[in-house]
Design an enzyme around this catalytic site. Structure first.
Site, PDB file in Angstrom:
ATOM      1  N   ASP A  93       0.920  -1.221  -0.019  1.00  0.00           N
ATOM      2  CA  ASP A  93       0.083  -0.074   0.185  1.00  0.00           C
ATOM      3  C   ASP A  93       0.959   1.415  -0.064  1.00  0.00           C
ATOM      4  O   ASP A  93       0.741   2.029   0.734  1.00  0.00           O
ATOM      5  CB  ASP A  93      -0.823   0.135   1.373  1.00  0.00           C
ATOM      6  CG  ASP A  93      -1.761  -0.906   1.344  1.00  0.00           C
ATOM      7  OD1 ASP A  93      -2.379  -1.690   0.328  1.00  0.00           O
ATOM      8  OD2 ASP A  93      -1.896  -1.771   2.554  1.00  0.00           O
ATOM      9  N   GLU A 124     -11.011  -0.290  -3.455  1.00  0.00           N
ATOM     10  CA  GLU A 124     -10.403  -0.091  -2.039  1.00  0.00           C
ATOM     11  C   GLU A 124      -9.109   0.789  -2.745  1.00  0.00           C
ATOM     12  O   GLU A 124      -8.943   0.958  -3.983  1.00  0.00           O
ATOM     13  CB  GLU A 124      -9.924  -1.088  -1.246  1.00  0.00           C
ATOM     14  CG  GLU A 124      -9.003  -2.014  -2.168  1.00  0.00           C
ATOM     15  CD  GLU A 124      -8.678  -3.285  -1.190  1.00  0.00           C
ATOM     16  OE1 GLU A 124      -9.173  -3.540  -0.091  1.00  0.00           O
ATOM     17  OE2 GLU A 124      -7.990  -3.857  -1.454  1.00  0.00           O
TER      18      GLU A 124
END
Length: 541
Positions: free
Chosen positions: A69, A223
Site C-alpha cells: 500500500d 479500495e
C-alpha cells in the site's frame, strides 16, 4: 510429456472450463510462453537485492520485502513514501528518495499501538505533513490523523476521526479549496479546514468499473483510492479484485473528472494493471499511485506478490507511465519481469539499510527492528550496552511474548546470533508470521524447543548449555538450523528441517509476511550478541 504439448493442453483446458462456466463451448490457441524473468539484481554488502542496476536501469522490486500500500509524496526535489505496517511497532517508517529508485529509511512516525495499520495516506498541505492512518482495532476500527511540521518528526499523537466503516483514505483538495478524504467503496467525507477532523457525513460519489464476471478474483473490494490533480483533470486510481487470493485478482483501474465533485468517467482501457497468468513474475498487482520524477516523466508505485513467494508479503513495485494526447495515461512496464530505464535525473541516495546488528548503538526500533503487537511498556524490555542486546523475557513462547523482528526481502538468506540465557530462561531465533503461525528454534539450559506451525514441538537435549551461537538458513522457504557451542568454530546441524512456503496470508490471513527475528521467554533477561544477516542467490552460491 513435452513442454509444448503440456502448455497446449493447459491452455485448451482452461479455455474449455471458461466455456463451460459461461454455457458456451470455447477453444483457445495455446498462450505464448512467458518471457524469461530477469534475476540479475545488484547486491549490497549483505547480499540483499538492490533495484538500481547501476547501468541506467532498475529491476523490481523497488523496495523488497513487505512494503504494501505505498503512500508516496513528492515534496519539491524530495520524495517520501510509507507503507502499511500492520501490527509492527514502532510503525509507519518514512523512506526518502531523490530519484525514485534509491530509498533511505528515516524514522517511524507511529510509536503508540493504536491497532493494525492498513493502507495509510501521506500528504503535505500548506506546509504541514499529514498521515491518515486506518486501523483494525478493538472495540472498533477507525481512521486516525497525525501531523508534523517536519517529515522526520516529531509527529503528533494520532487523532481518531470516527470513521469505523472505511479504510484506505486519500486526502484531496477541490478546486473550491475544500478538503476531502476519499475512502474505500467509492465514498468520501469532507474535512475541516485544518484537516484534523470531519466537517460532514460520508457520501457516495463513485461506482467503480467492474471487470467481467468470469474473471478469477478474490472479490470486488473497491479500495485504495488515490487522487491526483494533473493539468485540467482529477484522476482517481482504485484497486479492485481483492488484495490477495488468486494471483489474477488484484488490479488497477482509473477514472477522471474535471472537478473533484464529479462526475467521474471510467478509463476506456480499464484495468490498467492486472496479472493475467500465474506464470508472471508478479502476482496480485494493485493499489497504485502516480508520481512525477525529477526529469518530468511519470511513474506509478504499487504492490504485488513475487511469484511463489507469498511469504515475502506484498513488495513495492514501480511502473513507467505514459500520458496520451487525450489526457488518459497508461502503464507501460508490462509484467515488470525485465529491467526498466530509470528516470534520467535526481540524486541517487544509498539504498536500504544493513540488517546485521552488532548492538554497538541504540537499538534501531521502527527502522530495523520492530515488536509484534507490543504493549505500552514493550520498549522497556530491551536495552543495549557494550555490544549486547539485553532482552527481558515475556511469556513462554513467541506466541505469548512480543518478539523483535526485521523485514527481509530476499528469497534466500541466513541469519545467526550469539545467545546467552539466564537460569530458567528460554530464547531463540524464529521466522514469524504472527502469534498463531511461526517456525524456529529455541533453547533452555537443558533442552531445545522446536517451534513449528505456531506450536512448540520436539524437545531434544541441548549439548551447549546456556550459551550458544544459532544459525537459521531460509533457502527459498526450506529452513535449516545449526548450532555451535564454541563460538562458531564447529557447527551441528539440528535434526529437524522445515518447509515454510505456506506461512502467508492466503493460509492465515492478516496480510503479513514471514519475518526473521528473536525472542526471549520464561524468565530473566537473555543476551544477544553479533546478529548477522546475509542474503544469497542459491543459483550462484
Amino acid at each position: 510429456m513435452a513442454t509444448g504439448r503440456r502448455d497446449l493442453f493447459r491452455a485448451v483446458g482452461a479455455a474449455s472450463l471458461a466455456g463451460l462456466a459461461s454455457g458456451v463451448p470455447a477453444i483457445a490457441a495455446p498462450a505464448p510462453a512467458p518471457a524469461p524473468r530477469a534475476t540479475n539484481w545488484r547486491r549490497d554488502a549483505e547480499g540483499k537485492r538492490i533495484a538500481d542496476l547501476g547501468n541506467g536501469s532498475f529491476l523490481n522490486p523497488l523496495i523488497s520485502g513487505d512494503r504494501p500500500d505505498p503512500a508516496i509524496l513528492k515534496d519539491g526535489d524530495d520524495y517520501y513514501v510509507t507503507f502499511s505496517t500492520f501490527d509492527a511497532y514502532p510503525g509507519l517508517l518514512i523512506w526518502h528518495s531523490r530519484d525514485l529508485v534509491n530509498w533511505q529509511p528515516l524514522k517511524p512516525a507511529l510509536h503508540r499501538n493504536i491497532g493494525s495499520v492498513w493502507a495509510p495516506s501521506l500528504h503535505k498541505d500548506r506546509g504541514k505533513y499529514l498521515l491518515y492512518i486506518p486501523v483494525k482495532a478493538k472495540p472498533q476500527n477507525d481512521i486516525f490523523v497525525a501531523w508534523a511540521d517536519d517529515i522526520a518528526g516529531p509527529w503528533s499523537d494520532p487523532i481518531p476521526l470516527g470513521l469505523p466503516n472505511h479504510i484506505d483514505p486519500c486526502h484531496a483538495v477541490a478546486e473550491d479549496g475544500s478538503r476531502w478524504l476519499f475512502l474505500s467503496g467509492g465514498d468520501r467525507v469532507r474535512l475541516s479546514d485544518d484537516n484534523l477532523s470531519l466537517a460532514g457525513k460520508v457520501e457516495h460519489v463513485y461506482d467503480p468499473w467492474r471487470y467481467p464476471s468470469d474473471w478469477i478474483v478474490e472479490g470486488f473490494a473497491p479500495e485504495g483510492p488515490k487522487i491526483h490533480h494533473i493539468g485540467d483533470w482529477y484522476y482517481m486510481l482504485t484497486a479492485v479484485g481483492g488484495t490477495a487470493g488468486p494471483p489474477t485478482g488484484h488490479m488497477v483501474i482509473a477514472a477522471r473528472s474535471k472537478s473533484l465533485h464529479g462526475p467521474w468517467e471510467d478509463h476506456p482501457g480499464n484495468p490498467l494493471v492486472r496479472t493475467t497468468s500465474r506464470d508472471e513474475a508478479w502476482w496480485s498487482r494493485g493499489h497504485a499511485s502516480l508520481v512525477e520524477a525529477p526529469d518530468g516523466s511519470w511513474w506509478s508505485l504499487y504492490h504485488g506478490y513475487e511469484n511463489d513467494f507469498w511469504t515475502l508479503g506484498r513488495q513495492c513495485l514501480m511502473d513507467p507511465v505514459r500520458f496520451r494526447p487525450d489526457g488518459w495515461f497508461e502503464m507501460t512496464g508490462g509484467d515488470l519481469s525485465q529491467p526498466i530505464a530509470k528516470p534520467t535525473s535526481g540524486e541517487a541516495l544509498p539504498h536500504g539499510m544493513a540488517l546485521s546488528d552488532d548492538f554497538s548503538a541504540p537499538l534501531a526500533l521502527g527502522s530495523k527492528w520492530a515488536f509484534f503487537k507490543p504493549t505500552a511498556d514493550e520498549g522497556t524490555r530491551v536495552s543495549v550496552r557494550d555490544g549486547v542486546l539485553h532482552f527481558r523475557a515475556r511469556g513462554d513462547a513467541p506466541s505469548s511474548g512480543s518478539p523483535l523482528l526485521i523485514t527481509a526481502g530476499d528469497r534466500s538468506y541466513v541469519f545467526e546470533c550469539d545467545i546467552e540465557i539466564p537460569a530458567g530462561g528460554r530464547a531463540g531465533l524464529i521466522l514469524f508470521y504472527d502469534d498463531k503461525l511461526y517456525a524456529g528454534l529455541g533453547f533452555d539450559e537443558d533442552r531445545f524447543v522446536t517451534h513449528q506451525y505456531g506450536i512448540e514441538r520436539a524437545r531434544p537435549a541441548n549439548p551447549h548449555g546456556r550459551r550458544m551461537k544459532m544459525r537459521v538458513t531460509n533457502d527459498r522457504n526450506i529452513v535449516t538450523f545449526d548450532t555451535s557451542g564454541d563460538n562458531g568454530k564447529t557447527w551441528l546441524r539440528f535434526d529437524r528441517g522445515m518447509e515454510v512456503s505456506g506461512y502467508h496470508h492466503n493460509v492465515r490471513g492478516g496480510f503479513l509476511m514471514l519475518r526473521p527475528g528473536l525472542y526471549s521467554a520464561r524468565a530473566g533477561t537473555a543476551q544477544f550478541r553479533d546478529f548477522t544477516f546475509r542474503a544469497f542467490d542459491p543459483d550462484k552460491a
